[in-house]
Design a protein around this motif. Structure first.
Motif, PDB file in Angstrom:
ATOM      1  N   VAL A   5      37.882  26.815  73.975  1.00 19.61           N
ATOM      2  CA  VAL A   5      37.421  28.088  73.410  1.00 19.61           C
ATOM      3  C   VAL A   5      37.224  27.973  71.898  1.00 19.61           C
ATOM      4  O   VAL A   5      36.183  28.351  71.359  1.00 19.61           O
ATOM      5  N   SER A   6      38.246  27.451  71.203  1.00 21.04           N
ATOM      6  CA  SER A   6      38.188  27.409  69.736  1.00 21.04           C
ATOM      7  C   SER A   6      37.100  26.474  69.241  1.00 21.04           C
ATOM      8  O   SER A   6      36.341  26.810  68.317  1.00 21.04           O
ATOM      9  N   THR A   7      36.994  25.287  69.838  1.00 18.37           N
ATOM     10  CA  THR A   7      35.968  24.346  69.381  1.00 18.37           C
ATOM     11  C   THR A   7      34.571  24.831  69.757  1.00 18.37           C
ATOM     12  O   THR A   7      33.609  24.602  69.024  1.00 18.37           O
ATOM     13  N   GLY A   8      34.472  25.517  70.890  1.00 16.45           N
ATOM     14  CA  GLY A   8      33.177  26.083  71.273  1.00 16.45           C
ATOM     15  C   GLY A   8      32.710  27.144  70.296  1.00 16.45           C
ATOM     16  O   GLY A   8      31.524  27.175  69.914  1.00 16.45           O
ATOM     17  N   MET A   9      33.630  28.016  69.863  1.00 16.77           N
ATOM     18  CA  MET A   9      33.274  29.065  68.901  1.00 16.77           C
ATOM     19  C   MET A   9      32.885  28.469  67.556  1.00 16.77           C
ATOM     20  O   MET A   9      31.899  28.885  66.942  1.00 16.77           O
ATOM     21  N   VAL A  10      33.641  27.482  67.093  1.00 18.23           N
ATOM     22  CA  VAL A  10      33.329  26.848  65.804  1.00 18.23           C
ATOM     23  C   VAL A  10      31.971  26.141  65.874  1.00 18.23           C
ATOM     24  O   VAL A  10      31.166  26.229  64.940  1.00 18.23           O
ATOM     25  N   SER A  11      31.709  25.466  66.984  1.00 21.35           N
ATOM     26  CA  SER A  11      30.419  24.787  67.137  1.00 21.35           C
ATOM     27  C   SER A  11      29.266  25.775  67.095  1.00 21.35           C
ATOM     28  O   SER A  11      28.214  25.507  66.482  1.00 21.35           O
ATOM     29  N   LEU A  12      29.463  26.908  67.731  1.00 21.60           N
ATOM     30  CA  LEU A  12      28.421  27.933  67.756  1.00 21.60           C
ATOM     31  C   LEU A  12      28.162  28.497  66.366  1.00 21.60           C
ATOM     32  O   LEU A  12      27.012  28.663  65.938  1.00 21.60           O
ATOM     33  N   LEU A  13      29.247  28.771  65.637  1.00 16.17           N
ATOM     34  CA  LEU A  13      29.115  29.336  64.296  1.00 16.17           C
ATOM     35  C   LEU A  13      28.475  28.341  63.328  1.00 16.17           C
ATOM     36  O   LEU A  13      27.710  28.727  62.430  1.00 16.17           O
ATOM     37  N   LEU A  14      28.785  27.065  63.504  1.00 13.69           N
ATOM     38  CA  LEU A  14      28.297  26.051  62.564  1.00 13.69           C
ATOM     39  C   LEU A  14      26.913  25.520  62.918  1.00 13.69           C
ATOM     40  O   LEU A  14      26.288  24.837  62.093  1.00 13.69           O
ATOM     41  N   ALA A  15      26.432  25.808  64.120  1.00 17.16           N
ATOM     42  CA  ALA A  15      25.178  25.214  64.604  1.00 17.16           C
ATOM     43  C   ALA A  15      24.009  25.346  63.624  1.00 17.16           C
ATOM     44  O   ALA A  15      23.330  24.355  63.325  1.00 17.16           O
ATOM     45  N   PRO A  16      23.733  26.540  63.070  1.00 13.93           N
ATOM     46  CA  PRO A  16      22.585  26.630  62.152  1.00 13.93           C
ATOM     47  C   PRO A  16      22.785  25.825  60.866  1.00 13.93           C
ATOM     48  O   PRO A  16      21.835  25.262  60.315  1.00 13.93           O
ATOM     49  N   PHE A  17      24.032  25.765  60.389  1.00 19.79           N
ATOM     50  CA  PHE A  17      24.309  25.017  59.154  1.00 19.79           C
ATOM     51  C   PHE A  17      24.220  23.507  59.404  1.00 19.79           C
ATOM     52  O   PHE A  17      23.775  22.758  58.538  1.00 19.79           O
ATOM     53  N   ILE A  18      24.634  23.075  60.605  1.00 21.74           N
ATOM     54  CA  ILE A  18      24.513  21.662  60.953  1.00 21.74           C
ATOM     55  C   ILE A  18      23.041  21.267  61.048  1.00 21.74           C
ATOM     56  O   ILE A  18      22.638  20.201  60.576  1.00 21.74           O
ATOM     57  N   ALA A  19      22.241  22.142  61.639  1.00 22.57           N
ATOM     58  CA  ALA A  19      20.800  21.873  61.749  1.00 22.57           C
ATOM     59  C   ALA A  19      20.170  21.768  60.364  1.00 22.57           C
ATOM     60  O   ALA A  19      19.336  20.887  60.111  1.00 22.57           O
ATOM     61  N   LEU A  20      20.576  22.653  59.446  1.00 17.19           N
ATOM     62  CA  LEU A  20      20.050  22.627  58.085  1.00 17.19           C
ATOM     63  C   LEU A  20      20.477  21.344  57.370  1.00 17.19           C
ATOM     64  O   LEU A  20      19.664  20.699  56.687  1.00 17.19           O
ATOM     65  N   GLU A  21      21.744  20.958  57.529  1.00 17.07           N
ATOM     66  CA  GLU A  21      22.247  19.734  56.909  1.00 17.07           C
ATOM     67  C   GLU A  21      21.474  18.515  57.405  1.00 17.07           C
ATOM     68  O   GLU A  21      21.102  17.638  56.619  1.00 17.07           O
ATOM     69  N   LYS A  22      21.236  18.466  58.703  1.00 17.03           N
ATOM     70  CA  LYS A  22      20.507  17.330  59.282  1.00 17.03           C
ATOM     71  C   LYS A  22      19.070  17.310  58.785  1.00 17.03           C
ATOM     72  O   LYS A  22      18.509  16.240  58.492  1.00 17.03           O
ATOM     73  N   PHE A  23      18.456  18.490  58.663  1.00 20.61           N
ATOM     74  CA  PHE A  23      17.064  18.571  58.213  1.00 20.61           C
ATOM     75  C   PHE A  23      16.929  18.142  56.752  1.00 20.61           C
ATOM     76  O   PHE A  23      16.020  17.402  56.382  1.00 20.61           O
ATOM     77  N   VAL A  24      17.861  18.595  55.907  1.00 19.71           N
ATOM     78  CA  VAL A  24      17.771  18.326  54.472  1.00 19.71           C
ATOM     79  C   VAL A  24      18.170  16.898  54.141  1.00 19.71           C
ATOM     80  O   VAL A  24      17.504  16.222  53.351  1.00 19.71           O
ATOM     81  N   LEU A  25      19.282  16.402  54.740  1.00 23.50           N
ATOM     82  CA  LEU A  25      19.804  15.092  54.385  1.00 23.50           C
ATOM     83  C   LEU A  25      19.539  14.027  55.450  1.00 23.50           C
ATOM     84  O   LEU A  25      19.079  12.931  55.151  1.00 23.50           O
ATOM     85  N   GLY A  26      19.891  14.337  56.682  1.00 26.68           N
ATOM     86  CA  GLY A  26      19.682  13.374  57.767  1.00 26.68           C
ATOM     87  C   GLY A  26      20.706  12.265  57.807  1.00 26.68           C
ATOM     88  O   GLY A  26      20.466  11.222  58.414  1.00 26.68           O
ATOM     89  N   TYR A  27      21.869  12.460  57.160  1.00 31.45           N
ATOM     90  CA  TYR A  27      22.905  11.435  57.156  1.00 31.45           C
ATOM     91  C   TYR A  27      23.844  11.608  58.347  1.00 31.45           C
ATOM     92  O   TYR A  27      23.906  12.674  58.959  1.00 31.45           O
ATOM     93  N   SER A  28      24.622  10.545  58.655  1.00 32.67           N
ATOM     94  CA  SER A  28      25.636  10.652  59.707  1.00 32.67           C
ATOM     95  C   SER A  28      26.677  11.692  59.293  1.00 32.67           C
ATOM     96  O   SER A  28      26.894  11.928  58.091  1.00 32.67           O
TER      97      SER A  28
END
Length: 447
Positions: free
Chosen positions: A86-109
């Motif tokens: 439950v907790s990791t699922g909620m955190v993943s959901l909340l962070l999803a747009p920011f992770i997508a932005l990070e990957k788009f801008v930087l593209g690092y591991s």
């Protein structure tokens, strides 16, 4: 006598049960302490905090790394039950747009951003006069990036211990000079050049990795640049193993694989080789079992199981973690399964980077004192070590040889004459003292 005793150790993964990148540095600690080193360890929050010396754990500042670290922290604290899901699922959901932005801008591991807190806290310690030497190890390249920043800013001696090659070559003709299309790969090219220019010592785990690093960086081993060398990482006895358990033959031939799987390192190679074996020796169909521990099955293996109807042949056990009922750690449970195996499978892979890579599980296999079946690709160093220890050996790209080795294993097992491993395990002490000796030599030559 080593004059640089106060070491800042940068290791994103540290005290992570069963994680190879963690064990490589965690297992060195008793020997570093024995040699009089006074360590301060910086790591992510993913492992258990060490009480033997200062150990500071930092959250990464980027969303992708935060999600990764949070998952491991919750698992360590509460297990992988309902709360974890439950907790990791909620955190993943909340962070999803920011992770997508990070990957788009930087593209690092994902772990790149751990470099920032490691650098800032390391800089504070060095300026306070509490650190004589920086030692980055990984695994995740964020530790080396933080080490590079600290070296450039302070000039403190720096050792970089590189686990896997930073530059992944695509073919035997590819020396690694070509600019990569992937942004993370381009950054790793840059980081390797910086390490070879600024580090005092740079070590790799195979002869092939050192060779290609020198091809790309001819300044390596010049007086004003890094001294590059190869050191076998070795392994401590898994789970505190002090001696091998006597092997007992059973009614099943148990072929066991431990560690990660992927389409380029797939158990489908073995499943496909079982087909002619079962045709030639029909009784083997009910006697041979392949066991997979430590990772999900790769797509090629899943497909082979369905296509060949081998659901009863390959048994996937997943990752072995600490057992609350017995108190046994993941490593202790793993070594029990290794000792119960008839033959340990060492899958090397089929990519070009195999020429610069030896699976870390190989060193643990040596402690289990069981026959090893190595299926390898373009790595004479690994082949030689396997041959010296009496292993079964097959080239990955030669299916006929794989089938021949499997048949030999079957016949040896039927006759209760599986090969007896020879040679001695490769421990961590030799690696630690090699690094200490190289550092002392570097200090003396610079004096």
């Amino acid at each position: 006598m080593l004059t640089k005793k106060r070491w800042l150790i940068l290791a994103h993964g540290f005290n992570m049960d069963g994680r190879a990148s963690s064990q490589t540095i965690t297992d060195k600690m008793p020997y570093l302490l024995e040699a009089g080193i006074e360590p301060i360890v910086f790591s992510a929050i993913t492992g258990i905090k060490d009480q033997r010396f200062p150990h500071r754990q930092f959250l990464a500042w980027g969303p992708a790394a935060f999600r990764f670290d949070f998952r491991h922290w919750i698992a360590n604290q509460y297990g992988r039950g309902l709360f974890y899901k439950v907790s990791t699922g909620m955190v993943s959901l909340l962070l999803a747009p920011f992770i997508a932005l990070e990957k788009f801008v930087l593209g690092y591991s994902s772990q790149w951003s751990w470099s920032i807190p490691a650098y800032l806290h390391g800089l504070s310690l060095i300026r306070a006069g509490k650190v004589d030497l920086i030692y980055s190890t990984g695994g995740a390249w964020s530790a080396h990036f933080a080490g590079l920043w600290l070296k450039k800013k302070t000039g403190a001696p720096w050792i970089a211990e590189i686990h896997d090659p930073l530059v992944i070559r695509k073919s035997p003709d590819d020396q690694g000079f070509e600019t990569r299309s992937n942004r993370d790969a381009r950054f790793r090219q840059y980081l390797e050049k910086q390490i070879c220019k600024y580090a005092d010592l740079a070590s790799w785990f195979t002869e092939g990795a050192v060779h290609y690093a020198k091809v790309r960086n001819p300044n390596l081993n010049t007086p004003s640049n890094a001294h590059g060398f190869m050191v076998l990482p070795g392994a401590e006895p898994p789970g505190g193993l002090s001696h091998a358990k006597t092997h007992q033959y059973t009614e099943q031939l148990n072929l066991c694989h431990f560690g990660s799987l992927a389409n380029d390192r797939s158990l489908s190679t073995i499943l496909n080789a079982l087909v002619p074996l079962f045709k030639k020796y029909p009784q083997a169909r009910e006697r041979v079992q392949v066991h997979a521990y430590g990772a999900p099955l790769d797509p090629l293996t899943v497909d082979a199981i369905k296509r060949l109807e081998f659901d009863d042949v390959l048994l996937a056990h997943g990752r072995l973690e600490k057992d609350p009922s017995t108190g046994k750690s993941g490593r202790e449970r793993v070594v029990e399964k290794m000792q119960a195996a008839d033959v340990l499978i060492l899958l090397h892979g089929n990519d070009e980077w195999c020429a610069e890579y030896i699976p870390s599980k190989f060193y643990e296999y040596l402690w289990a004192d069981r026959p090893i079946w190595g299926i390898t690709h373009r790595n004479p160093q690994l082949d030689q070590m396997l041959v010296e220890r009496g292993a079964y050996l097959s080239p990955q790209n030669d299916l006929e040889t794989v089938e021949f080795a499997l048949e030999k294993i079957w016949l040896d097992w039927e006759n209760r004459q599986l090969v007896v491993p020879t040679g001695v395990p490769i421990d961590v002490k030799q690696a630690t003292y090699r690094i200490l000796a190289e550092m002392q030599d570097k200090i003396e030559r610079s004096a």
